[in-house]
Design a protein around this motif. Structure first.
Motif, short mmCIF file in Angstrom:
data_model
loop_
_atom_site.label_atom_id
_atom_site.label_comp_id
_atom_site.label_asym_id
_atom_site.label_seq_id
_atom_site.Cartn_x
_atom_site.Cartn_y
_atom_site.Cartn_z
N THR A 9 0.83 -1.03 0.01
CA THR A 9 0.07 -0.01 0.06
C THR A 9 0.97 1.26 -0.08
O THR A 9 1.76 1.09 0.67
CB THR A 9 -0.98 0.02 1.21
N THR A 10 0.43 2.31 -0.75
CA THR A 10 1.36 3.41 -0.89
C THR A 10 0.67 4.50 -0.25
O THR A 10 1.77 5.56 0.06
CB THR A 10 1.52 3.96 -2.22
N THR A 11 -0.32 4.48 0.30
CA THR A 11 -0.70 5.77 1.06
C THR A 11 0.30 5.88 2.51
O THR A 11 0.72 4.81 3.17
CB THR A 11 -2.12 5.53 1.58
N PRO A 12 0.60 7.01 2.62
CA PRO A 12 1.45 7.31 3.89
C PRO A 12 1.22 6.87 5.26
O PRO A 12 2.02 6.58 6.18
CB PRO A 12 1.70 8.91 4.01
N THR A 13 -0.19 6.58 5.52
CA THR A 13 -0.72 6.21 6.76
C THR A 13 -0.93 4.51 6.76
O THR A 13 -1.46 4.21 7.74
CB THR A 13 -2.19 7.01 6.98
N GLN A 60 -8.87 7.67 5.97
CA GLN A 60 -7.53 8.13 5.84
C GLN A 60 -6.63 7.25 5.41
O GLN A 60 -5.31 7.37 5.76
CB GLN A 60 -7.51 8.92 7.36
N GLY A 61 -6.81 6.06 5.25
CA GLY A 61 -5.75 5.07 4.71
C GLY A 61 -5.26 4.17 5.68
O GLY A 61 -4.40 3.25 5.40
N VAL A 62 -5.77 4.10 6.77
CA VAL A 62 -5.30 3.05 7.88
C VAL A 62 -5.96 1.78 7.50
O VAL A 62 -7.27 1.61 7.27
CB VAL A 62 -5.80 3.52 9.38
N ARG A 63 -5.04 0.55 7.55
CA ARG A 63 -5.48 -0.82 7.23
C ARG A 63 -5.38 -1.77 8.31
O ARG A 63 -5.54 -3.01 7.88
CB ARG A 63 -5.01 -0.90 5.74
N ASN A 287 -2.85 12.15 15.04
CA ASN A 287 -1.69 11.31 15.06
C ASN A 287 -1.30 10.75 13.97
O ASN A 287 -0.01 10.37 13.63
CB ASN A 287 -2.32 9.64 15.68
N LEU A 288 -2.27 10.85 12.70
CA LEU A 288 -1.91 10.37 11.48
C LEU A 288 -0.92 11.42 10.61
O LEU A 288 -0.30 11.06 9.91
CB LEU A 288 -3.01 10.23 10.61
N HIS A 289 -0.72 12.63 11.34
CA HIS A 289 0.21 13.76 10.78
C HIS A 289 1.65 13.10 10.71
O HIS A 289 2.61 13.64 10.35
CB HIS A 289 -0.07 15.17 11.39
N ALA A 290 1.66 12.02 11.83
CA ALA A 290 3.14 11.54 12.12
C ALA A 290 3.72 11.23 10.74
O ALA A 290 5.01 11.17 10.45
CB ALA A 290 3.06 10.25 12.89
N ALA A 291 3.03 10.82 9.75
CA ALA A 291 3.51 10.25 8.76
C ALA A 291 4.28 11.17 7.70
O ALA A 291 4.95 10.93 6.61
CB ALA A 291 2.39 9.44 7.84
N VAL A 292 3.89 12.44 8.11
CA VAL A 292 4.51 13.60 7.26
C VAL A 292 5.52 14.40 7.92
O VAL A 292 6.10 15.50 7.58
CB VAL A 292 3.37 14.45 6.57
N VAL A 293 5.83 14.13 9.25
CA VAL A 293 6.64 15.06 10.03
C VAL A 293 8.12 14.93 9.82
O VAL A 293 8.54 13.52 9.49
CB VAL A 293 6.45 14.52 11.55
#
Length: 323
Positions: A9-13, A60-63, A287-293
Motif C-alpha cells: 500500500t502506498t498511502t503514507p498512513t 484516511q488510509g489506515v488498514r 496522530n496520522l500527521h506523524a506520517a509527514v513529520v
C-alpha cells in the motif's frame, strides 16, 4: 503474511494502525481519559465511538486494526463494524489472547484483567475470538509475554499455535515490562519442526522507553513484522503532559506532540506498523500527521535525551490509575 498487503500500500498512513484498547472498555490507564470520553460510557456509546474512529481511520488510509480479548468488547465492536461495511475487504485484523477481561464494564473494579498463558486459556479465547471475527482474523498474538511466561516453553501450546498457522492464521506475540528485550529474544528461539513459530512481535517503544530497539531490530532481521504499541506512553507524550523538549520540537514542526512522538517511531527501520490509540476522531487525525513529520538530526538527538531507564518507566506506568 497479511502484512504484505500493507507493504504494497502506498498511502503514507498505511503503516499506522488503530488500536482499540482505549475505547473497547470504559476504564483504561491513559492520561486525559476524562476529557477524551463522554460521561456516558455505556456499551452503546463506546460502540458508536469505536465505529466513528474506524470510519475515520479507514477513510484516511489506515488498514490495520488491533484488538484483544481483554479490551472489553473491542472484538465485538470491530466485528459489528466489519459486518456493516461490506465494502471493506482490505483491513488486516489482529487480536490477542492471554488476558481475560474481568471488570464487568466498570471503571473501578479491583482487577480489570487476569493473565493466563495456559493452553486451556488459548483454546477458550480462540473459540471466543473465532465466534466474533471468524475468517476476518489475520493475526493472533500471545498477550504480554515476559521472560518467565509459560507460553515460551509449553510445547503442547506451540503445537496448537503451529496448527493454527498451518491453517492460515499468522501467529505472533506481544511484550510488556522492563525485560522486553529478553522476552523477544527468547521468543525468537521458539521453533516447531525446526521452523520459527512466531511471525510478528508487538512491543512497547516510544521516546521514553527505547530499550527494546536492539531486539526489535533482530526480530525484523529474522523476518518478523514489528508492531509498536504505546507510542504515546499512555498519554505521557500528549499535550499537556508532554516533556518540555517534545513540546519545543512540536512547536518547531508546527504539528502536535503526538505526531512528533509517533514520527520518531515511524523512522525506525525495523518498525512495520505503529499503533495509534486515539480515543477521538480529532486525536486520530493529529496522530496520522506523524506520517509527514520531518525531523532533523538535532531534533532527533534532543528527543533521544528523553529516554528513561526501563525500570523507572515501567514502575511509573504501573502507577497509572484506571479511570
Amino acid at each position: 503474511m497479511p502484512f504484505r498487503r500493507l507493504a504494497a500500500t502506498t498511502t503514507p498512513t498505511a503503516h499506522v494502525g488503530l488500536g482499540l484498547a482505549a475505547v473497547g472498555r470504559p476504564g483504561y490507564i491513559n492520561l486525559g481519559r476524562e476529557e477524551d470520553l463522554p460521561a456516558d460510557r455505556s456499551v452503546d456509546a463506546l460502540r458508536a465511538r469505536t465505529h466513528d474512529l474506524l470510519d475515520a481511520a479507514y477513510a484516511q488510509g489506515v488498514r490495520y486494526v488491533d484488538v484483544a480479548r481483554s479490551y472489553g468488547r473491542s472484538e465485538e465492536f470491530l466485528a459489528d463494524w466489519l459486518a456493516a461495511r461490506a465494502d471493506v475487504d482490505d483491513v488486516v485484523v489482529g487480536s490477542k489472547w492471554g488476558y481475560t477481561y474481568t471488570a464487568d464494564w466498570s471503571t473501578d473494579a479491583e482487577r480489570h484483567e487476569v493473565k493466563d498463558h495456559s493452553l486451556a486459556t488459548y483454546e477458550r479465547q480462540r473459540a471466543e475470538t473465532d465466534a466474533l471475527l471468524g475468517d476476518r482474523l489475520d493475526l493472533y498474538q500471545i498477550h504480554s509475554v515476559t521472560p518467565d511466561s509459560p507460553a515460551l516453553t509449553d510445547k503442547e501450546l506451540h503445537a496448537r499455535l503451529a496448527e493454527a498457522a498451518d491453517q492460515g492464521l499468522t501467529v505472533g506475540f506481544s511484550t510488556s515490562g522492563p525485560a522486553q528485550t529478553d522476552a523477544i529474544r527468547a521468543a525468537l528461539e521458539v521453533t516447531v519442526g525446526g521452523e520459527p513459530l512466531f511471525r510478528t512481535v508487538q512491543s512497547t517503544y516510544n521516546v521514553l522507553e527505547t530499550s527494546a530497539a536492539p531486539a526489535l531490530a533482530e526480530a525484523h532481521d529474522a523476518g518478523l513484522t514489528v508492531i509498536v504499541k504505546e507510542g504515546m506512553a499512555n498519554g505521557r507524550l500528549a499535550a499537556p503532559h508532554a516533556p518540555q523538549v517534545l513540546r519545543e520540537v512540536a512547536e518547531e514542526t508546527g504539528l502536535g506532540c503526538d505526531a512528533v512522538a509517533l514520527a520518531v517511531i515511524l523512522r525506525q527501520p525495523w518498525a512495520g506498523v505503529v499503533l495509534s490509540g486515539a480515543a477521538t476522531v480529532t486525536q486520530l487525525a493529529s496522530n496520522l500527521h506523524a506520517a509527514v513529520v520531518d525531523l532533523d538530526d538535532d531534533q532527533l538527538a534532543r528527543l533521544a535525551s528523553l529516554a528513561e531507564e526501563p525500570g523507572v518507566y515501567w514502575e511509573r506506568r504501573g502507577q497509572l490509575p484506571w479511570h
